[in-house]
Scaffold this motif. Structure first.
Motif, PDB file in Angstrom:
ATOM      1  N   THR A   2      59.145  79.443  46.695  1.00  0.00           N
ATOM      2  CA  THR A   2      59.600  79.569  45.518  1.00  0.00           C
ATOM      3  C   THR A   2      60.287  78.437  45.435  1.00  0.00           C
ATOM      4  O   THR A   2      61.382  78.437  45.423  1.00  0.00           O
ATOM      5  N   TYR A   3      59.803  78.691  43.731  1.00  0.00           N
ATOM      6  CA  TYR A   3      60.744  77.342  43.379  1.00  0.00           C
ATOM      7  C   TYR A   3      62.428  77.383  42.581  1.00  0.00           C
ATOM      8  O   TYR A   3      61.175  78.461  41.921  1.00  0.00           O
ATOM      9  N   GLY A   4      62.821  77.341  41.715  1.00  0.00           N
ATOM     10  CA  GLY A   4      63.883  77.596  40.502  1.00  0.00           C
ATOM     11  C   GLY A   4      64.491  78.811  40.641  1.00  0.00           C
ATOM     12  O   GLY A   4      64.518  79.168  41.747  1.00  0.00           O
ATOM     13  N   GLU A  44      60.759  81.001  38.492  1.00  0.00           N
ATOM     14  CA  GLU A  44      60.503  80.895  39.567  1.00  0.00           C
ATOM     15  C   GLU A  44      59.276  80.216  39.728  1.00  0.00           C
ATOM     16  O   GLU A  44      58.045  81.146  38.381  1.00  0.00           O
ATOM     17  N   VAL A  45      58.582  79.275  40.247  1.00  0.00           N
ATOM     18  CA  VAL A  45      57.329  78.841  40.059  1.00  0.00           C
ATOM     19  C   VAL A  45      57.171  79.051  41.783  1.00  0.00           C
ATOM     20  O   VAL A  45      58.554  78.776  42.715  1.00  0.00           O
ATOM     21  N   HIS A  46      55.943  80.077  41.839  1.00  0.00           N
ATOM     22  CA  HIS A  46      55.614  80.088  43.108  1.00  0.00           C
ATOM     23  C   HIS A  46      54.976  79.540  43.842  1.00  0.00           C
ATOM     24  O   HIS A  46      53.443  79.662  43.555  1.00  0.00           O
ATOM     25  N   SER A  71      45.350  69.788  41.128  1.00  0.00           N
ATOM     26  CA  SER A  71      46.833  70.099  41.427  1.00  0.00           C
ATOM     27  C   SER A  71      47.573  71.131  41.263  1.00  0.00           C
ATOM     28  O   SER A  71      46.945  71.948  40.303  1.00  0.00           O
ATOM     29  N   GLY A  72      48.478  70.771  41.535  1.00  0.00           N
ATOM     30  CA  GLY A  72      49.866  71.732  41.354  1.00  0.00           C
ATOM     31  C   GLY A  72      49.363  73.502  42.236  1.00  0.00           C
ATOM     32  O   GLY A  72      49.774  74.718  42.011  1.00  0.00           O
ATOM     33  N   SER A  73      47.881  73.110  43.749  1.00  0.00           N
ATOM     34  CA  SER A  73      47.390  74.166  44.027  1.00  0.00           C
ATOM     35  C   SER A  73      49.122  74.592  44.918  1.00  0.00           C
ATOM     36  O   SER A  73      48.293  75.817  45.811  1.00  0.00           O
ATOM     37  N   GLY A  74      49.483  73.585  45.349  1.00  0.00           N
ATOM     38  CA  GLY A  74      50.383  73.891  45.758  1.00  0.00           C
ATOM     39  C   GLY A  74      51.078  73.208  48.085  1.00  0.00           C
ATOM     40  O   GLY A  74      50.782  73.330  48.995  1.00  0.00           O
ATOM     41  N   LYS A  75      49.509  72.479  47.533  1.00  0.00           N
ATOM     42  CA  LYS A  75      49.213  71.188  48.795  1.00  0.00           C
ATOM     43  C   LYS A  75      50.475  70.365  49.087  1.00  0.00           C
ATOM     44  O   LYS A  75      50.106  70.842  50.668  1.00  0.00           O
ATOM     45  N   SER A  76      51.158  70.031  48.085  1.00  0.00           N
ATOM     46  CA  SER A  76      52.290  68.817  48.639  1.00  0.00           C
ATOM     47  C   SER A  76      52.866  70.135  49.530  1.00  0.00           C
ATOM     48  O   SER A  76      53.899  69.182  50.234  1.00  0.00           O
TER      49      SER A  76
END
Ligand code: ADP
Ligand code: ADP
Length: 235
Positions: free
Chosen positions: A12-14, A19-21, A42-47
């Motif tokens: 979880t960021y922020g 928050e961004v899960h 894009s944005g799915s959490g891969k990185s």
């Protein structure tokens, strides 16, 4: 034998309210000696997943084990050493040092680890250069190489210390489609001929077709984990 596993991984960021899960409970087993692609929009959490598996980023909760070591058991110093000795990285942007030749770039991880470059290391260097088809480019500077050749040098550098896993983050993102196919073919050859475990993050379907296994991520969860038992190329 798994090269890496994740159990109940969340990130979880922020802060509260905003928050961004990025990861919402990921369980994966990455088998050794295979080429696994992590795919998703894009944005799915891969990185984020790759960074947590590689020990570049810390999960909010859950457990990551790489090469039998629980990353949470390592302090910062031990984690840095673990990454240096047991994990290889390939990036979209190659990240070669411009003042060093291809051959010197490949040996750099050994130098940084304070390891003597003796006969076994030179033999591995030669073997990797042969497998990747860059033996006649080892004396060149990165600026004298094509994009595809630079990425092959970066792959060789990732392989040199015999890591448990090589993580490749969008390795073909800066390459045209012909060169991408060539670089993916060499990653695949590294898996086949050197027994290297490779985990690649990509959003390109063409790239995933070179992998043995494909993990599809959507909205921070594993949507599917496809394995290709024949290990024939899909396209
Ligand atoms: P992908 O690699 O699939 O594009 P990411 O793992 O980069 O996805 O990102 C997953 C989610 O987490 C996205 O919503 C992204 O905006 C968010 N995110 C990633 N890194 C950070 C960060 N450092 N701070 C805040 N949010 C982030
Ligand atoms: P981009 O896709 O924007 O070109 P990279 O693929 O080069 O970026 O890097 C992806 C992430 O990996 C970055 O967030 C960066 O912090 C990290 N990174 C880049 N190079 C290294 C490195 N040599 N060692 C550890 N982490 C790195």
């Amino acid at each position: 034998q798994d090269a890496a596993t994740a159990r109940g991984l969340t990130k979880t960021y922020g802060r509260a309210g905003t928050e961004v899960h990025a990861l919402r409970g990921i369980d994966v087993d990455l088998p050794a000696g295979r080429f696994t692609a992590i795919m998703g929009p894009s944005g799915s959490g891969k990185s984020t997943l790759m960074h947590c598996l590689a020990g570049l980023d810390q999960a909010t909760s859950g457990q990551v084990t790489v090469d039998g070591t629980r990353l949470a058991d390592l302090d910062d110093t031990a984690l840095t050493k673990f990454r240096r000795d047991r994990v290889g990285f390939v990036f979209q942007s190659f990240n070669l040092l411009p003042m060093l030749t291809a051959g010197q770039n490949i040996l750099l991880p050994l130098e940084l680890a304070g390891r003597r470059v003796g006969r076994p290391e030179r033999e591995r260097h030669n073997q990797i250069a042969t497998v990747l088809g860059i033996t006649d480019r080892l004396g060149h500077l990165p600026s004298q190489l094509s994009g595809g050749q630079q990425q092959r040098v970066a792959i060789a550098r990732a392989l040199i210390s015999n890591p448990a896993i090589v993580f490749a983050d969008e390795p073909t993102g800066n390459l045209d489609s012909t060169t991408s196919a060539e670089v993916l073919g060499f990653l695949r050859t590294s898996v086949r001929e050197l027994g290297q475990t490779v985990v690649m993050v990509t959003h390109e379907l063409d790239a995933a077709a070179y992998a043995d296994d494909v993990i599809v991520i959507a909205d921070g969860r594993v949507r599917s984990h496809l394995t290709n038992p024949t290990r024939e190329r899909l396209v």
